[in-house]
Design an enzyme around this catalytic site. Sequence first.
Site, PDB file in Angstrom:
ATOM      1  N   HIS A   1       0.847  -1.199   0.000  1.00 12.40           N
ATOM      2  CA  HIS A   1       0.000   0.000   0.000  1.00 12.40           C
ATOM      3  C   HIS A   1       0.878   1.242   0.000  1.00 12.40           C
ATOM      4  CE1 HIS A   1       0.504   1.304   4.274  1.00 12.40           C
ATOM      5  NE2 HIS A   1       0.692   0.013   4.490  1.00 12.40           N
TER       6      HIS A   1
ATOM      7  N   ASP B   1      -0.620   4.437   0.848  1.00 14.51           N
ATOM      8  CA  ASP B   1      -1.183   5.467   1.715  1.00 14.51           C
ATOM      9  C   ASP B   1      -0.427   5.455   3.030  1.00 14.51           C
ATOM     10  OD1 ASP B   1      -2.451   2.923   2.250  1.00 14.51           O
ATOM     11  OD2 ASP B   1      -3.853   3.957   3.580  1.00 14.51           O
TER      12      ASP B   1
ATOM     13  N   ASP C   1       6.568   2.238   6.206  1.00 19.72           N
ATOM     14  CA  ASP C   1       5.197   1.751   6.112  1.00 19.72           C
ATOM     15  C   ASP C   1       4.429   2.566   5.079  1.00 19.72           C
ATOM     16  OD1 ASP C   1       2.765   0.538   6.635  1.00 19.72           O
ATOM     17  OD2 ASP C   1       2.386   1.685   8.460  1.00 19.72           O
TER      18      ASP C   1
ATOM     19  N   GLU D   1      -5.164   1.280   3.000  1.00 13.42           N
ATOM     20  CA  GLU D   1      -4.842   0.284   4.022  1.00 13.42           C
ATOM     21  C   GLU D   1      -4.917   0.853   5.424  1.00 13.42           C
ATOM     22  OE1 GLU D   1      -2.516  -2.049   6.862  1.00 13.42           O
ATOM     23  OE2 GLU D   1      -2.096   0.000   6.191  1.00 13.42           O
ATOM     24  N   GLU D   2      -4.451   2.079   5.596  1.00 11.41           N
ATOM     25  CA  GLU D   2      -4.376   2.664   6.934  1.00 11.41           C
ATOM     26  C   GLU D   2      -5.743   2.960   7.535  1.00 11.41           C
ATOM     27  OE1 GLU D   2      -1.787   2.532   8.501  1.00 11.41           O
ATOM     28  OE2 GLU D   2      -0.043   2.779   7.213  1.00 11.41           O
TER      29      GLU D   2
ATOM     30  N   ASP E   1       4.419  -5.692   4.641  1.00 12.64           N
ATOM     31  CA  ASP E   1       3.865  -4.545   5.366  1.00 12.64           C
ATOM     32  C   ASP E   1       4.032  -4.762   6.867  1.00 12.64           C
ATOM     33  OD1 ASP E   1       2.587  -2.164   5.881  1.00 12.64           O
ATOM     34  OD2 ASP E   1       0.569  -2.982   5.661  1.00 12.64           O
TER      35      ASP E   1
ATOM     36  N   HIS F   1       4.021   4.545  12.088  1.00 15.23           N
ATOM     37  CA  HIS F   1       2.852   5.212  12.680  1.00 15.23           C
ATOM     38  C   HIS F   1       3.252   6.265  13.713  1.00 15.23           C
ATOM     39  CE1 HIS F   1      -0.573   2.188  11.632  1.00 15.23           C
ATOM     40  NE2 HIS F   1       0.356   2.213  10.688  1.00 15.23           N
TER      41      HIS F   1
END
Length: 489
Positions: free
Chosen positions: A116, A118, A149, A183-184, A212, A461
């Site tokens: 991903h 995003d 990520d 995805e997030e 991921d 994150h």
Amino acid sequence: MNVPVLPSILLLISTAHAFQYTELAQYIDSHQEEYVEALRDWIAIESDSSNVLKRAELHRMMDMTAQKLRLMGGTVELVDVGEQELPDGQTLALPKVVTAQFGNDSNKLTVCVYGHVDVQPAKLEDGWATDPYNLTDINGNLYGRGASDNKAPVLAWIHAVEAYQALNMELPVNVKFVIEGMEETGSNGLDAMIMAQRDTFFSDVDYIIISDCGWLSRRPALTYGTRGNCYFFAEVEGPKQDLHSGVYGGTVIEPMTDLIGILGECIFRYGTILIPGIREAVAPLSDDEWKMYQDIQFDIENHKNKTGVNQLMYNNKVDLLAHMWRYPTVSIHGIEGAFSDPGTKTVIPAKVTAKFSIRQVPNMDPAMVKKQVTDYLHSVFAKRKSPNKLKVTMVIGAKPWLADPQHPLYEAGKAAVNRVFNTDPDLIREGGTIPIARTFQDVTMKSIIMMPIGGFDDGMHSQNEKMNTTVAIKTNTLFWIMAAYLISQ
């Protein structure tokens, strides 16, 4: 194509004519600057899927991804996955999913790589040392939102294919890509897209690879399980508008007091979940699993230092790993509607919404958890005899995923790690959620492996997310090449 005799992948073939490993390594090493610049261009796009105001940037990110794959000669599609319904009833176009294919030799295995592009929200004022959308190299680490990520891992796979092409080498497997942009925030629309293309795009896929996730320590790792996640909103509404606490305090039952009260009934101070039925659904820890945890490289003091706390919930490695990976947890993330700006404000909020989540593990089911949480909160709220109104909504319901670490696909991964890093990998689980893994498993019935690229200290994150330059550009790209080769044997 289905090849049942996968144990042959363990027979490493090191001769130059069978696999020109040295030539590939030299090519990748000499193109390191190009790989960094490609990552820099991707990091510069603020593809925050949680912010609807950034949706144009997210669309641009998907277009850039598709264009890169097209320029490599791939068969590329931008698949429309519909619209997103916003809380106010409005709808917004979801970012299209990029699919691509390189090679269609029926005599070869087909590997599908998921990723991903995003990212989580990021602002300089949140505590970043550098601009989160300007890739910055500090002491061999590349800092930027999405560096670990998941933009660098996606690029690593793309660059692996690119290296083969540049050297006019035949790919050892057919390669397909599925790259999404939501995805997030729960992979909106992706489940339906996978179901719709199960008998077309995914029909000839033999294995699915997901990158991921991250290592647990400085030792490389392979991931064989992730927790799911049920994310809830608990809204308590009272007065028709915010009130002055000096004028109305003591005369109304405050929504914030009700909300804090019911949240406090969800979890005991040492993490024990109080919602009936949650703990009872958890699969027991087996002796084999306990032994596997014992053998994993994990430094408790380092974990404590990394989190910045002086006490953890548990003092031994097995208990810590088990509660990070294979037991459910309740986390309270925030309260919308509460005053949180600097300074003081003597307000009684009219409506407050708690945001909390429960990580899912085998054998929990999100549909059942939704009912358990909703029923329990309403029963606790009813005992307060409050005139306020409670509304409980589950906005994400992602199932956990678990693979067999003894599967031949994982044996291939272990052999690849050993060849490239000269060490055996840790076999780990992931405390976070990668919803697509369970979807792939349930819909396609294909074997899945998670091959982490991120370091244990990458800060995914969090502020100052990073990726080590060597890990991102050289070693792991070689890892992917070697893994693809092994799987093809």
